[in-house]
Write an enzyme that holds these catalytic residues in place. Structure first.
Site, PDB file in Angstrom:
ATOM      1  N   PHE A  49       0.841  -1.192   0.000  1.00  0.00           N
ATOM      2  CA  PHE A  49       0.000   0.000   0.000  1.00  0.00           C
ATOM      3  C   PHE A  49       0.878   1.245   0.000  1.00  0.00           C
ATOM      4  O   PHE A  49       1.944   1.277   0.627  1.00  0.00           O
ATOM      5  CB  PHE A  49      -0.922   0.018   1.224  1.00  0.00           C
ATOM      6  CG  PHE A  49      -2.056  -0.968   1.139  1.00  0.00           C
ATOM      7  CD1 PHE A  49      -3.250  -0.616   0.537  1.00  0.00           C
ATOM      8  CD2 PHE A  49      -1.904  -2.246   1.653  1.00  0.00           C
ATOM      9  CE1 PHE A  49      -4.292  -1.523   0.450  1.00  0.00           C
ATOM     10  CE2 PHE A  49      -2.943  -3.170   1.571  1.00  0.00           C
ATOM     11  CZ  PHE A  49      -4.141  -2.812   0.962  1.00  0.00           C
ATOM     12  N   GLU A  50       0.412   2.270  -0.688  1.00  0.00           N
ATOM     13  CA  GLU A  50       1.187   3.500  -0.865  1.00  0.00           C
ATOM     14  C   GLU A  50       1.621   4.123   0.459  1.00  0.00           C
ATOM     15  O   GLU A  50       2.692   4.722   0.551  1.00  0.00           O
ATOM     16  CB  GLU A  50       0.349   4.493  -1.673  1.00  0.00           C
ATOM     17  CG  GLU A  50       1.104   5.702  -2.174  1.00  0.00           C
ATOM     18  CD  GLU A  50       0.237   6.579  -3.059  1.00  0.00           C
ATOM     19  OE1 GLU A  50       0.505   7.790  -3.119  1.00  0.00           O
ATOM     20  OE2 GLU A  50      -0.719   6.064  -3.678  1.00  0.00           O
ATOM     21  N   ALA A  51       0.798   3.974   1.494  1.00  0.00           N
ATOM     22  CA  ALA A  51       1.114   4.596   2.779  1.00  0.00           C
ATOM     23  C   ALA A  51       2.179   3.834   3.565  1.00  0.00           C
ATOM     24  O   ALA A  51       2.645   4.318   4.601  1.00  0.00           O
ATOM     25  CB  ALA A  51      -0.147   4.742   3.630  1.00  0.00           C
ATOM     26  N   MET A  80       5.651   5.913   2.526  1.00  0.00           N
ATOM     27  CA  MET A  80       5.422   6.087   1.100  1.00  0.00           C
ATOM     28  C   MET A  80       6.745   6.168   0.335  1.00  0.00           C
ATOM     29  O   MET A  80       6.879   5.619  -0.760  1.00  0.00           O
ATOM     30  CB  MET A  80       4.599   7.354   0.846  1.00  0.00           C
ATOM     31  CG  MET A  80       4.264   7.589  -0.618  1.00  0.00           C
ATOM     32  SD  MET A  80       3.367   9.140  -0.883  1.00  0.00           S
ATOM     33  CE  MET A  80       1.879   8.852   0.075  1.00  0.00           C
TER      34      MET A  80
END
Length: 256
Positions: A49-51, A80
């Site tokens: 996930f991007e986070a 990120m």
């Protein structure tokens, strides 16, 4: 067993994800596809996930890329910057994207509709889309099939597909052998001809026709020979989707 356009699109996307590969996803349909793939044919699929969540075991459908469930029993809880670095280093096989417009070479616009200086509509912009499409090996694009979205020329180039055709990505400094892989819509599945890097129809969804696809596309489409029919979701996939992946119908409740 009956199924919705959204369920069909999720199952199409899930089938593209191979066991042991890596995929960068956002929330919504991409996350549902990854969760379904893990629960069926790809138990060793690594989800990022991007986070910053890397390889979580998702108990439920997250509501955002920073939702605490995206770190649930994860291998790594990072940032990120690190996830984008993994993409730059060639460690991420697949990513999912969408947009307001797509052109024949798979370039995407998510910035403006109309002139950039005086747009009719101001859109969210790139976010991480440009980075992901530039550096992940294969980009899976999921969007509604509409002639206003499938256009000959973008109003603004936000995210690179094959740019102007064969060799253009490499000439722009992007890694070789990367780019759009599939376009999954509510009418069909499309890929890109190796010689021209132009979009072509790979399979029609059950009950859909080539005339319907062409009427919903603002440019001439090539067609694979032979032209396939998209495999329907089976009972196991639908059961997992409805009872394990998205029982709250956060994604499945949306129109296809």
């Amino acid at each position: 067993m009956s199924f919705s356009p959204m369920e069909l699109m999720i199952c199409c996307a899930a089938r593209e994800l191979e066991d042991g590969k890596t995929v960068a996803v956002g929330t919504g349909l991409p996350c549902a596809a990854a969760m379904l793939a893990q629960r069926t044919h790809a138990p060793n699929l690594v989800v990022l996930f991007e986070a910053g969540g890397v390889a979580p075991l998702l108990p439920t459908m997250p509501v955002s890329v920073g939702d605490s469930t995206t770190f649930h029993r994860a291998v790594l809880a990072t940032s990120m910057a690190d996830v984008m670095q993994f993409c730059q280093r060639g460690l991420v096989d697949y990513t999912f994207l969408s947009g307001a417009q797509i052109d024949p070479h798979g370039n995407l616009n998510s910035t403006v509709i109309g002139p950039h200086a005086r747009p009719k509509v101001r859109l969210p912009g790139s976010g991480g889309a440009n980075d992901l499409a530039s550096f992940c090996w294969k980009t899976l694009i999921v969007m509604k099939h509409d002639a206003k979205k499938f256009v000959e020329k973008l109003d603004f180039l936000t995210t690179p597909g094959y740019l102007t055709g064969p060799g253009a990505r490499e000439a722009a400094g992007l890694p070789a052998r990367t780019g759009p892989h599939r376009v999954i819509t509510d009418l069909c599945v499309l890929d890109f001809a190796p010689e021209s890097r132009r979009m072509r129809v790979r399979s029609l969804h059950p009950g859909k026709t080539l005339d319907q696809v062409r009427a919903a596309t603002g440019f001439a489409l090539d067609v694979c020979d032979p032209l396939g029919t998209t495999v329907e979701p089976n009972a196991e996939q639908l059961h997992i989707l409805r009872t394990e992946v998205d029982p709250g119908r956060y994604v499945l409740g949306r129109a296809g």
